[in-house]
Every structure is written in structure tokens, then in C-alpha cells.
Design a protein around this motif. Sequence first.
Motif, PDB file in Angstrom:
ATOM      1  N   ILE A  69       0.828  -1.212   0.000  1.00 41.09           N
ATOM      2  CA  ILE A  69       0.000   0.000   0.000  1.00 41.09           C
ATOM      3  C   ILE A  69       0.865   1.266   0.000  1.00 41.09           C
ATOM      4  O   ILE A  69       0.507   2.289  -0.593  1.00 41.09           O
ATOM      5  CB  ILE A  69      -1.027  -0.045   1.166  1.00 41.09           C
ATOM      6  N   LYS A 129       0.559   4.517  -2.523  1.00 39.38           N
ATOM      7  CA  LYS A 129       0.324   5.877  -2.032  1.00 39.38           C
ATOM      8  C   LYS A 129       1.248   6.924  -2.668  1.00 39.38           C
ATOM      9  O   LYS A 129       0.908   8.099  -2.722  1.00 39.38           O
ATOM     10  CB  LYS A 129       0.449   5.917  -0.499  1.00 39.38           C
ATOM     11  N   GLN A 170      -6.886  -4.342  -3.217  1.00 38.75           N
ATOM     12  CA  GLN A 170      -6.829  -3.011  -2.612  1.00 38.75           C
ATOM     13  C   GLN A 170      -5.724  -2.163  -3.243  1.00 38.75           C
ATOM     14  O   GLN A 170      -5.832  -0.949  -3.341  1.00 38.75           O
ATOM     15  CB  GLN A 170      -6.585  -3.114  -1.097  1.00 38.75           C
ATOM     16  N   GLU A 197      -6.362   1.481  -4.777  1.00 41.41           N
ATOM     17  CA  GLU A 197      -5.571   2.607  -4.273  1.00 41.41           C
ATOM     18  C   GLU A 197      -4.753   3.248  -5.407  1.00 41.41           C
ATOM     19  O   GLU A 197      -4.652   4.467  -5.500  1.00 41.41           O
ATOM     20  CB  GLU A 197      -4.652   2.130  -3.136  1.00 41.41           C
TER      21      GLU A 197
END
Lengths: 374, 374
Positions: free
Chosen positions: A63, A67, A89, A93
Motif C-alpha cells: 500500500i 500511495k 486493494q 488505491e
Amino acid sequence: MKPIKRRKTRLIKAGRARIGGKSPISVQSMTNTDTRDVRATVRQIKGLERAGCEIIRVAVPDIASAKVLKEIKRKINIPLVADIHFDPQLAIESINRGVDGIRINPGNIGGVELSLKQRKEIVKSIVEKARTRKVYIRVGVNSGSLDKDLLRKYKDKATPEALAESALRSIRMVEKFGFRDIVVSLKSTDVLTMVRAHEILAEKGDWPFHLGVTEAGMGKTGIVKSAMGIGSLLLEGIGDTIRVSLSGPPVEEVKVGWEILKSLKLREKGLTVISCPTCARTKIEVANIAKYIESFSESIEKPFTIAVMGCIVNGLGEAQWADLAIVGLESKKAAVFKKGKFIKNIQPKEVKPFLKAILTNLGTTQNVKLRKSK
Amino acid sequence: MKPIKRRKTRLIKAGRARIGGKSPISVQSMTNTDTRDVRATVRQIKGLERAGCEIIRVAVPDIASAKVLKEIKRKINIPLVADIHFDPQLAIESINRGVDGIRINPGNIGGVELSLKQRKEIVKSIVEKARTRKVYIRVGVNSGSLDKDLLRKYKDKATPEALAESALRSIRMVEKFGFRDIVVSLKSTDVLTMVRAHEILAEKGDWPFHLGVTEAGMGKTGIVKSAMGIGSLLLEGIGDTIRVSLSGPPVEEVKVGWEILKSLKLREKGLTVISCPTCARTKIEVANIAKYIESFSESIEKPFTIAVMGCIVNGLGEAQWADLAIVGLESKKAAVFKKGKFIKNIQPKEVKPFLKAILTNLGTTQNVKLRKSK
């Protein structure tokens, strides 16, 4: 001669680039930095842009990598694609952070142990998100990560049929939700498998193809496998965007990609050097001169072909087609031709200064133009 | 998967080698020493033999070069082919000196200004001599030395049709005298032209083809062009012997030639390394390890495939097909697989010693066997 007739494919928007339809076949690469290290990743992408990379993919293994994609995208000039495995996910994202495309393998998204129904739910959530953000999806199937039931069906062999069937299944999973902005890749480490798989799938739909031989390997091996796999499909008119996979600095992938497209006259760019392999007839230092010419490659954008030929056997013939030709003559002289017209004879020691003047001028004139046009 | 189905060609004897029919596709090269310098020429040929060269061609630009061919042949182990342009006496003298084949371009033999009738007489004298000494003739047509009338007919362009027509004319000039031990080459610097020319000529007869992209150039460019041109024809089943042309040391030509044949599973030989291009997911030093493995290449003859994969995404899949696989795991460990079976996990610092033991053993065992079999 008839140019290569390209397979008809649908046109896909990849940020400011286009894939498929009548758009030029593009050259892609993938970073091998830690994606979270924005500075290193952006520096590598900038280097790739300079070498002619037109779409860049970055791995998104966690993640934190997803980002930073917004920040990376802001600092680069070419479309950014997030490479996702297993965790949906990370796809969501990445799309939220403004990437232009995502690469997923619907066969492993959500993990390999999911039921088909669960997998479909997951794919649906990604597709919906991609639709709202106008992000394209590359459906990427790979000989190293085939669906287990297909491996069983094809007796544990990643055959061309198995790859094509796996791709078709994945494509349907995405198209089921009315989503059509799909680019497909069918990668295998085996050149023959990769070529045949594309030939099979090419008949089944109009998705643009992203060509590549996966895990092609180092140096010579990797270049040979990529050039054969990608090249023979392009010769058949199959392929809309290409990525050469080499273990090592990705800038080499871009250079080889361009060599492939230039050699097939599918794109034009900068210097092309034709040079003979030399033999007992050779009168000039062919390899040395060719290497010298190639040292100017980086500064020259406009297509320009130079032939360096050791003797007149094929030298006079090749000089007919080149923008500039240096052909070895008896007693170590070299004849200079411009666009097939004999200009003059020069001595060995004059060759490099002569080339330097021409090549520097070629670079400078263009750079002045490039600066003005900005 | 179905292997490549080869085009049916007649079988030609090239000394102790064979070209065409069902014989393996052979790898050729050409020396770039001064042929008259026997010591340098033999040294180069010996190096090429070690790299896997199976037929060697030397340029014969003058009578002194022809006269040393017997001595060269006595000192080498592979068939020797004399490359002749213009002067028919060089062909006759080379055959007298015991070469296994000669390469001529009937379009330029005797000089380019001859009448067709004069040229036929000359070709006849060479053919008669080749017949008595059981020497094969490679009819070599080249984009740089096409017949003038064909260039006129095809508007100064060395098109695939022009190349094929020129070859057909040359072949007929030789076959007219009942001579059938012919190998044909159709070389162009342009990949597409070279591929299409062979496709056209393949329909017209059963001559074995010697494939090559001429003046392919240096390093990357040359490898890319050769791999694409030779590779796509081989994928179609066309081609019986290959020569990669690179400006530089000819041993590179042989290595690339083998890479082409191995990658298409047409021949087997020594180590094959599959390695991923690495990305942000990579847990081990892929390029470094792959390079280390390749340093053992020279000592290993038996086919053996090693996969070096940075992570498990495609790593576990690729490990299924390789004889040995090193796959990066979390926290920098590597998993070792033998023929698809997990063996153990090892630490980064253990990877090279582990490989060294295996690869050295692989080399030694074979070398012992090789020595014994002699």
C-alpha cells in the motif's frame, strides 16, 4: 515494398498516449527501483523517457507503494501504469492515486485460492473503479502464473492454447461488466509458445496486444528471445505496444525495443548504422568507425542512416540506400557517398573528423529546432 | 506443443557436415583475419569451433588466399567454405585446394560488365570443377550486389521480389549444368525484405536456405536484426543453416546463432538461463546471480536450464519447468527447486557457493565423459 499490414485493434487511451487502432506501436518499460523511493523511481523514469520510453509501469507490491504514485505521476511526462498482483486493494488505491492504467492478472487477483465467484466480485470492484477514473486495464497472463485448473487441463504445461484460454477467460471476466478499455498480454519465457499464443488469441477479438517475452534473461539471450518473439509477431502485423524484458538496467529494454521497431520500419528515430561484419577484404576499421558513429546516438533524434562498409563488394550497393556511406577502397582509402552520390575519397585519419563534423551538426541543428519548438 | 515443422529441402553434403533434409540447423560464421595469415586464421577458426561454429567461411580476395586453403583445412575440424567474388580463377583454385564448399554470386562472377553468355561460360567452368571434387555451391544473392537489369526492372529498389528473382536466375544458371548441390542465401540489410524474399523463394524449389541478415551492424542492433530476420523464418520452418553477421569478433556471431536455435528449441546446448527483469518486488540479486551462472557457460555442454526469479509472482511457476530454480522470498531468502521440487531455503551469501558446486560438477562430469569417449 508493401509495409507490414497491422491487425485491426480497438483504440485505447493510456493517459496522453494511445494503444491500438492506428496509433504508433509504443515502447514500454518497467522500473526496478523500490517504488516507495520516489526520488530513485522518478530519476529512473526520467532516464527511460530520454531513451524513448513511452509508457512506464511500476510494481505496486504494498500500500505504501500505491500511495506514492500520485507524486511520481506529477513528476514524470509519460503515462504511468501500476503493476498489481494478488491484492485488489492495491489496484483500487493505485487508481485513486491517478495512474493511467493498471496491470492485473485476473487469474491471481485476490489470491490463487479464491472461488471463481469470489474472484468475479473482486474483478468487478476494480473494473468499476477503473471505469469511473477512465483508467485502462492490461489483462496480463503469464506462463509462470497460469490458473491451476488450466494447468490441470493442459497437463501441467503452459501451452499456447492454455495461455490463450487463460487470457480469454480473464478478458471475459472484465468485459462482462461492460468494460472495453483492455490491453492484453500473453507472456511466456518460451518464444514459440508466446508467438503461437498470440496467433491463437488474435483471431478471437480486437484487443490491442502488449508484446513481450517474459524473463527473457540477460544481455544476448534476452535480446535474442525478445527480438524473435516480438519481431515475428510484428512481422505478422500483430502487436500494438512492446516491452522487452531484460535482467539489468531497464534503459537497455527501451533501446532494444526501439531497435526492433526501427529494424522493421514500424517507427523511425535517430541514427541507424548499417555495418558489414568484415572479412579478409576489409580496407577500413569498420567496427571502430561504427562504434564512433554510435557514440553520437543520444544527441540525434531525426532519422539518419549511415552505412560503414569494409570493401566495395556490397559497399557500392549499400551506399545507394544510405543517407551517408563510408566504403573501404584499395590502399586503405575510403569513399564517401551522400544519398547514393559519390562525394570524395578520404584517408583513414580523416574519417572520424569528417564524421564528427556531420554528426555534431546533425545533433545541433535539431536541438536548436527542438528548443525553438518548445 | 507442436514443434516447428520444417520446410522440406534437399540434403547437401558439406564435408562431414550436412545441410538441409532432416539434418540439424547448423551455425556458421566467417573469419575476419587476413586469410593468407594461416596462423591467425586457424587460431580464429579454432576459437569459433570451441564456441560451436559448425561450418566456417573465409574470404578469398586473391590467389594467395586461395593457395593457403589446403593448409588451413588440414588444421581445422569443421567444413571450410571459400567466399568468392568477381574472379572465377579464385573459385577454381579454392576447389583445387580442397574446400568443402564455395560461395559465389553468379550475378557478379567474372565482373559485373560481362554479357550473360560470357557469364554462363564462367559459371559452367566452376560448376564442372565443383562436380568433380564433390564441392557444394552456395549461391549467394545480396541486396548490395543485385544484377543491374533487375535493379532497373524494380526501379532501383532491392525488393524481396528482385532478390528472389535474382536468386532464381542464379540457381538456374548453376542447375542448367545438372548440378544440384546448392544452398541458397538471400541477404538484405532490411529484415522485412530478407524475410519476404525467402518466403517467395521457398515456394519455388527445395534448395536448403542459408539464413542471414547482411551488414546487420554492431552489438544490439546487429543482434536484434539477425534474431528477428533469422528467427521469424525459422518459426515458419524456413532455414537450414544460419549465419549471424555482426561487426566485431566473429565468436559473437556463433554465440548469438546458438541463442537463436536454442530459444526456438531447434537445437540444445549447454546452459540456458531464464531470469526475470526485476522490479520493486525483487528479493534477490537476479542480474548478479544470472551473470555468475553464465560465467560457467563455456565448460557445460549438456542442456541444463536454470531460472533465477526475483519473487514468487512468476517464480513458483517458472520453477516448475527448470532443471534448477532460485526464487527470491521475503526477507531476502531464496528457495531452491530442482526439476520443480522444492529442496530448501538458502541465505543470499549461500547462493553462489551452492551454484558453484552444482555447476562445477556439471562441467566436470561431462568433461570426464567427453575425454573418455575420445
